[in-house]
Design a protein around this motif. Structure first.
Motif, mmCIF file in Angstrom:
data_model
loop_
_atom_site.group_PDB
_atom_site.id
_atom_site.type_symbol
_atom_site.label_atom_id
_atom_site.label_comp_id
_atom_site.label_asym_id
_atom_site.label_seq_id
_atom_site.Cartn_x
_atom_site.Cartn_y
_atom_site.Cartn_z
ATOM 1 N N ALA A 237 40.531 56.762 -58.277
ATOM 2 C CA ALA A 237 41.555 56.420 -57.289
ATOM 3 C C ALA A 237 40.960 56.410 -55.882
ATOM 4 C CB ALA A 237 42.712 57.413 -57.369
ATOM 5 N N CYS A 238 40.075 57.362 -55.604
ATOM 6 C CA CYS A 238 39.423 57.407 -54.294
ATOM 7 C C CYS A 238 38.466 56.232 -54.117
ATOM 8 C CB CYS A 238 38.673 58.727 -54.132
ATOM 9 S SG CYS A 238 39.731 60.185 -54.031
ATOM 10 N N LEU A 239 37.664 55.958 -55.139
ATOM 11 C CA LEU A 239 36.725 54.842 -55.050
ATOM 12 C C LEU A 239 37.457 53.530 -54.802
ATOM 13 C CD1 LEU A 239 34.213 55.711 -57.929
ATOM 14 C CD2 LEU A 239 33.846 55.917 -55.460
ATOM 15 N N GLU A 240 38.579 53.340 -55.470
ATOM 16 C CA GLU A 240 39.343 52.113 -55.278
ATOM 17 C C GLU A 240 39.870 52.013 -53.849
ATOM 18 O OE1 GLU A 240 42.552 49.945 -58.026
ATOM 19 O OE2 GLU A 240 43.437 51.589 -56.866
ATOM 20 N N MET A 241 40.336 53.135 -53.304
ATOM 21 C CA MET A 241 40.881 53.108 -51.947
ATOM 22 C C MET A 241 39.831 52.659 -50.936
ATOM 23 S SD MET A 241 44.073 53.766 -52.070
ATOM 24 C CE MET A 241 44.369 53.960 -50.309
ATOM 25 N N TYR A 242 38.595 53.124 -51.083
ATOM 26 C CA TYR A 242 37.564 52.812 -50.096
ATOM 27 C C TYR A 242 36.798 51.531 -50.420
ATOM 28 C CZ TYR A 242 38.512 57.545 -48.527
ATOM 29 O OH TYR A 242 39.142 58.669 -48.061
ATOM 30 N N SER A 243 36.496 51.303 -51.695
ATOM 31 C CA SER A 243 35.643 50.169 -52.064
ATOM 32 C C SER A 243 36.411 48.880 -52.295
ATOM 33 C CB SER A 243 34.848 50.507 -53.336
ATOM 34 O OG SER A 243 34.013 51.621 -53.125
ATOM 35 N N VAL A 244 37.711 48.987 -52.578
ATOM 36 C CA VAL A 244 38.509 47.807 -52.912
ATOM 37 C C VAL A 244 39.621 47.560 -51.902
ATOM 38 C CG1 VAL A 244 40.082 46.820 -54.629
ATOM 39 C CG2 VAL A 244 38.002 47.993 -55.375
ATOM 40 N N ARG A 245 40.250 48.631 -51.447
ATOM 41 C CA ARG A 245 41.443 48.479 -50.617
ATOM 42 C C ARG A 245 41.175 48.673 -49.123
ATOM 43 N NH1 ARG A 245 45.762 48.449 -54.192
ATOM 44 N NH2 ARG A 245 47.243 48.791 -52.492
ATOM 45 N N GLY A 246 39.945 49.017 -48.757
ATOM 46 C CA GLY A 246 39.579 49.068 -47.348
ATOM 47 C C GLY A 246 40.103 50.262 -46.579
ATOM 48 N N ALA A 247 40.237 51.410 -47.248
ATOM 49 C CA ALA A 247 40.700 52.616 -46.565
ATOM 50 C C ALA A 247 39.572 53.221 -45.736
ATOM 51 C CB ALA A 247 41.208 53.636 -47.578
ATOM 52 N N ALA A 248 39.953 54.066 -44.787
ATOM 53 C CA ALA A 248 39.003 54.816 -43.968
ATOM 54 C C ALA A 248 39.572 56.210 -43.748
ATOM 55 C CB ALA A 248 38.758 54.107 -42.635
ATOM 56 N N GLY A 249 38.704 57.150 -43.348
ATOM 57 C CA GLY A 249 39.158 58.519 -43.155
ATOM 58 C C GLY A 249 39.202 59.276 -44.470
ATOM 59 N N SER A 250 39.649 60.523 -44.417
ATOM 60 C CA SER A 250 39.633 61.385 -45.604
ATOM 61 C C SER A 250 41.018 61.666 -46.170
ATOM 62 C CB SER A 250 38.950 62.716 -45.269
ATOM 63 O OG SER A 250 39.631 63.374 -44.205
ATOM 64 N N ASP A 251 42.063 61.039 -45.632
ATOM 65 C CA ASP A 251 43.420 61.319 -46.112
ATOM 66 C C ASP A 251 43.589 60.977 -47.589
ATOM 67 O OD1 ASP A 251 44.098 62.199 -43.631
ATOM 68 O OD2 ASP A 251 45.282 60.437 -43.058
ATOM 69 N N ALA A 252 43.000 59.865 -48.024
ATOM 70 C CA ALA A 252 43.136 59.461 -49.428
ATOM 71 C C ALA A 252 42.513 60.501 -50.355
ATOM 72 C CB ALA A 252 42.487 58.098 -49.655
#
Length: 384
Positions: A237-252
């Motif tokens: 879930a974390c990998l998807e947030m950063y590598s696919v969905r373009g998240a930043a920061g540590s909230d996810a």
């Protein structure tokens, strides 16, 4: 997707009692009508779950599974709507409630890569994310309990989000690994990985709820295999947030890893998922079930290594983790679990009758049961 109404539980229905669907002079009374409707809901929910799991195993070019799943799901939703309208104050028993909950997760999970009739509306998706974030904030409680507390997460703020071309490539790679239809990122109707689509992080609480509900029904304890799967789900879930969905920061990361036992001092009566809290509680002594903290910590250490700042750029680190923990591998394990959960309960009465016999009944008793229900011997394999 729930057929639940009032908060008062109904007694567990007698699945194989001949009085369940017995007709009186050809006209069912109100109770028999309710019993018949429950049998139908049980059956169509079960069939829809099977069809969706079969669809998830099919290749992108196999349209038969998709048509069957869509038809079954549409029929189930129609029956559920009718059922809730007819019996607004009735709450189904634990087994059927779980079957409906399982179907909800299976539907959202296996169909999340494309925009379809099961996709949540933007308003529903926004409300879901607010609830999930509130749950995580409540679980964390204070800064010292945050999963990322004391870790070097500066690079997640400074070096993210990833460039758009990297996100598009990663989205295409994920879809390909899952045998899902490719999307043309040059067009505005690209769906997977956008804010309009369901993320694994969005579905994580529902996964926990499904697991905890079945765990509570069987009064069993968590296995190491399940904890490893849950840890893999959290990491993915974390990998998807950063590598696919373009998240930043540590909230996810904090939201994804905020699972485990809460002491009675920190748990409030307004907790939305009390069964999940109970699942993580050790039976023999007060505290968390053995093994979960260590497994969760290991996956967190892989995502954010301890011992100072990593010398590897965060983009390269995420790419390396994605290669070591493939989303296709998690998908296969999840499908195995979901099939096992679906098979962990006796098939619905109507499904048993399709196979020609009822559990605990001889063939002669089954034939007698069909006759008393007004159905011909050998149903449904007869000409009507």
């Amino acid at each position: 997707m729930s057929a639940s109404g009032s908060s008062e539980r109904q007694p567990k229905r007698r699945r194989l009692d001949k009085t369940i669907v017995r007709l009186q002079d050809g006209t069912p009374d109100a109770q028999v009508s309710l019993d018949v409707d429950v049998l139908i809901i049980d059956y169509v929910t079960y069939q829809a779950t099977i069809a969706l799991l079969a669809e998830a195993k099919s290749t992108a070019g196999d349209s038969k599974g998709g048509i069957s799943a869509a038809h079954n799901l549409e029929m189930t939703n129609a029956f559920l709507a009718i059922f809730k309208a007819k019996y607004a104050d009735y709450q189904v028993d634990d087994e059927l409630d779980f079957r409906i909950l399982l179907l909800k997760f299976v539907t959202l999970y296996v169909r999340r890569s494309s925009c379809n009739a099961s996709s949540p509306t933007p308003e529903a998706l926004k409300a879901l994310r607010v609830r999930n974030q509130q749950r995580a904030v409540h679980w964390i409680g204070n800064a010292e309990r945050a999963p990322t507390h004391g870790r070097h997460v500066e690079s997640f703020d400074q070096d993210l989000p990833l460039p758009l071309e990297d996100l598009e490539r990663n989205r295409a790679d994920v879809l390909s690994s899952l045998n899902a239809p490719a999307e043309d990122e040059a067009y505005e109707d690209a769906f997977y990985g956008t804010s309009s689509s369901l993320a694994l992080l969005d579905l994580l609480p529902l996964f926990m709820e499904v697991s905890a509900t079945r765990n509570g029904m069987s009064e069993s304890t968590l296995t190491v295999q399940w904890m490893e799967l849950a840890g893999s789900f959290i990491l993915q879930a974390c990998l998807e947030m950063y590598s696919v969905r373009g998240a930043a920061g540590s909230d996810a990361i904090d939201e994804a890893f905020a699972w485990g036992f809460e002491s009675r001092e920190t748990t409030t009566t307004g907790d939305d998922l009390p069964e999940v809290d109970a699942m993580f509680e050790c039976e023999d002594e007060e505290g968390e079930v053995l093994g979960w903290a260590e497994i969760k910590q290991r996956y967190l250490d892989e995502l954010i290594p301890r011992g100072g700042e990593s010398q590897t750029p965060v983009a390269a680190h995420l790419e390396s983790l994605a290669a070591a923990h493939s989303v296709a591998g998690l998908h296969r394990k999840l499908l195995h679990l979901l099939n096992a959960l679906n098979a962990s309960m006796s098939p619905p009465v109507l499904a048993q009758l399709e196979n020609g016999s009822l559990e605990g009944f001889t063939l002669e008793q089954t034939a007698e049961f069909l006759e008393e229900c007004g159905l011909p011997a050998g149903w449904p394999n007869v000409s009507m």
